[in-house]
Write a protein that holds these residues in place. Structure first.
Motif, PDB file in Angstrom:
ATOM      1  N   THR A 290       1.743   1.928  -3.467  1.00  0.00           N
ATOM      2  CA  THR A 290       0.740   2.081  -4.172  1.00  0.00           C
ATOM      3  C   THR A 290       0.463   3.661  -4.058  1.00  0.00           C
ATOM      4  N   ARG A 291       0.615   4.228  -2.799  1.00  0.00           N
ATOM      5  CA  ARG A 291       0.293   5.588  -2.574  1.00  0.00           C
ATOM      6  C   ARG A 291       1.128   6.381  -3.244  1.00  0.00           C
TER       7      ARG A 291
ATOM      8  N   LEU B 230      -6.240   1.666  -4.652  1.00  0.00           N
ATOM      9  CA  LEU B 230      -6.355   0.407  -4.273  1.00  0.00           C
ATOM     10  C   LEU B 230      -7.978  -0.186  -3.605  1.00  0.00           C
TER      11      LEU B 230
ATOM     12  N   ASN C   5      -7.910   7.120  -4.649  1.00  0.00           N
ATOM     13  CA  ASN C   5      -6.927   5.824  -4.279  1.00  0.00           C
ATOM     14  C   ASN C   5      -7.069   4.812  -5.195  1.00  0.00           C
TER      15      ASN C   5
ATOM     16  N   THR D 243      -1.975  14.039   3.115  1.00  0.00           N
ATOM     17  CA  THR D 243      -1.730  12.590   3.043  1.00  0.00           C
ATOM     18  C   THR D 243      -1.744  12.135   4.527  1.00  0.00           C
TER      19      THR D 243
ATOM     20  N   ARG E  39       0.876  -1.272  -0.032  1.00  0.00           N
ATOM     21  CA  ARG E  39      -0.107   0.059   0.011  1.00  0.00           C
ATOM     22  C   ARG E  39       0.852   1.374  -0.237  1.00  0.00           C
ATOM     23  N   ARG E  40       2.160   0.968   0.714  1.00  0.00           N
ATOM     24  CA  ARG E  40       3.051   2.167   0.831  1.00  0.00           C
ATOM     25  C   ARG E  40       3.297   2.732  -0.827  1.00  0.00           C
TER      26      ARG E  40
ATOM     27  N   THR F 225       0.593   3.481   5.068  1.00  0.00           N
ATOM     28  CA  THR F 225      -0.174   2.172   4.508  1.00  0.00           C
ATOM     29  C   THR F 225      -1.505   2.728   3.901  1.00  0.00           C
ATOM     30  N   ASP F 226      -1.881   3.970   4.341  1.00  0.00           N
ATOM     31  CA  ASP F 226      -3.129   4.542   3.499  1.00  0.00           C
ATOM     32  C   ASP F 226      -2.733   5.043   2.237  1.00  0.00           C
ATOM     33  N   ALA F 227      -3.426   4.533   1.141  1.00  0.00           N
ATOM     34  CA  ALA F 227      -3.075   4.781  -0.241  1.00  0.00           C
ATOM     35  C   ALA F 227      -3.978   6.194  -0.692  1.00  0.00           C
TER      36      ALA F 227
END
Length: 270
Positions: A6-7, A246, A244, A149, A3-4, A154-156
């Protein structure tokens, strides 16, 4: 894919997409943009962060001086609800890191390149298309944007907020047009990019009036779901977009950010 990572990809896609869309919208239109004015006669490029920031800041200072010199005017008195906020006031009212627990706020960088409007196809989607760059008709008197952000990497999600200042009645017109467009538009093309699955969401019932919607943007080969919340507070619009890659079905503008921004705007301009 974590997720990291991906953000980071979302952020890169958003910056590239916004930068390209802004350049395309303002590219062949540079002459028009330079002379483009709002209903009250202010030039659009003096109202933005970035290249027009110096002109906008200078104009705001002149306005503030004029108010201070006006007979019977007290510069310490809160502005009239219909009086456009100055750039200095918008900067003071904008969220900063520490205002909302768990979030980091920064200058929006390339995402701050608000371009001139370019025709959307179909035309009924124009207000939605313009909002992707926080551009409106009529154009805002002055504006700024910020990138937000979550500190949890881990928050995408990648969120952008914009504060847009208008003259009397102009913010009402912008929101009315946006509300109509979100109820009629389902997909469109704008400066070479495709947007689909435009869907009006339930009214969040914030501020004086509000609109929420979502869409899917095709940016540099990536499908990026995005959610929008736009709130009118007097003659100022508070606009948020969250993207986002994800959690496509769960993408949403964090309510805590919207509430905090509205509260700070109220406190700053009271």
């Amino acid at each position: 894919m974590s997720r990291r990572i991906t953000r980071t990809l979302v952020a890169a896609s958003v910056v590239v997409g916004l930068g390209c869309a802004s350049a395309c919208a303002g590219g062949d239109d540079k002459g028009k943009k330079a002379g483009r004015t709002s209903a009250t006669g202010q030039s659009a490029d003096g109202s933005k962060d970035g290249a027009g920031a110096g002109a906008g800041a200078a104009e705001d200072k002149d306005k503030d001086k004029d108010r201070a010199k006006a007979p019977g005017k007290d510069s310490s008195v809160a502005p009239d609800a219909d009086e456009p906020l100055t750039r200095a006031q918008l900067k003071k009212a904008a969220l900063t890191t520490g205002d909302v627990k768990g979030y980091k706020v920064e200058g929006a960088g390339s995402a701050d390149l608000q371009g001139a409007s370019s025709p959307a196809r179909p035309a009924k989607c124009q207000p939605v298309a313009d909002m992707f760059l926080f551009t409106t008709d009529p154009v805002s008197r002055t504006s700024l944007s910020r990138g937000v952000t979550a500190k949890d990497e881990t928050d995408a999600s990648v969120t952008t907020l914009a504060l847009l200042s208008y003259g009397s009645g102009e913010a009402d017109d912008v929101l009315a047009g946006l509300r109509k467009a979100t109820g009629e538009c389902t997909a469109y093309q704008y400066v070479g990019y495709k947007y689909s699955e435009v869907k009006e969401l339930a009214d969040p019932k914030l501020g004086d009036e509000s609109v929420a919607f979502r869409l899917v943007a095709s940016i540099e080969g990536a499908e990026v779901p995005a959610a929008y919340t736009v709130v009118r507070d007097g003659s100022t619009l508070v606009a948020f977009s969250s993207m986002n890659m994800l959690d496509a079905d769960e993408v949403e503008v964090p309510a805590e950010l919207v509430e905090a921004q509205l509260a700070k705007l109220k406190k700053t301009t009271a």
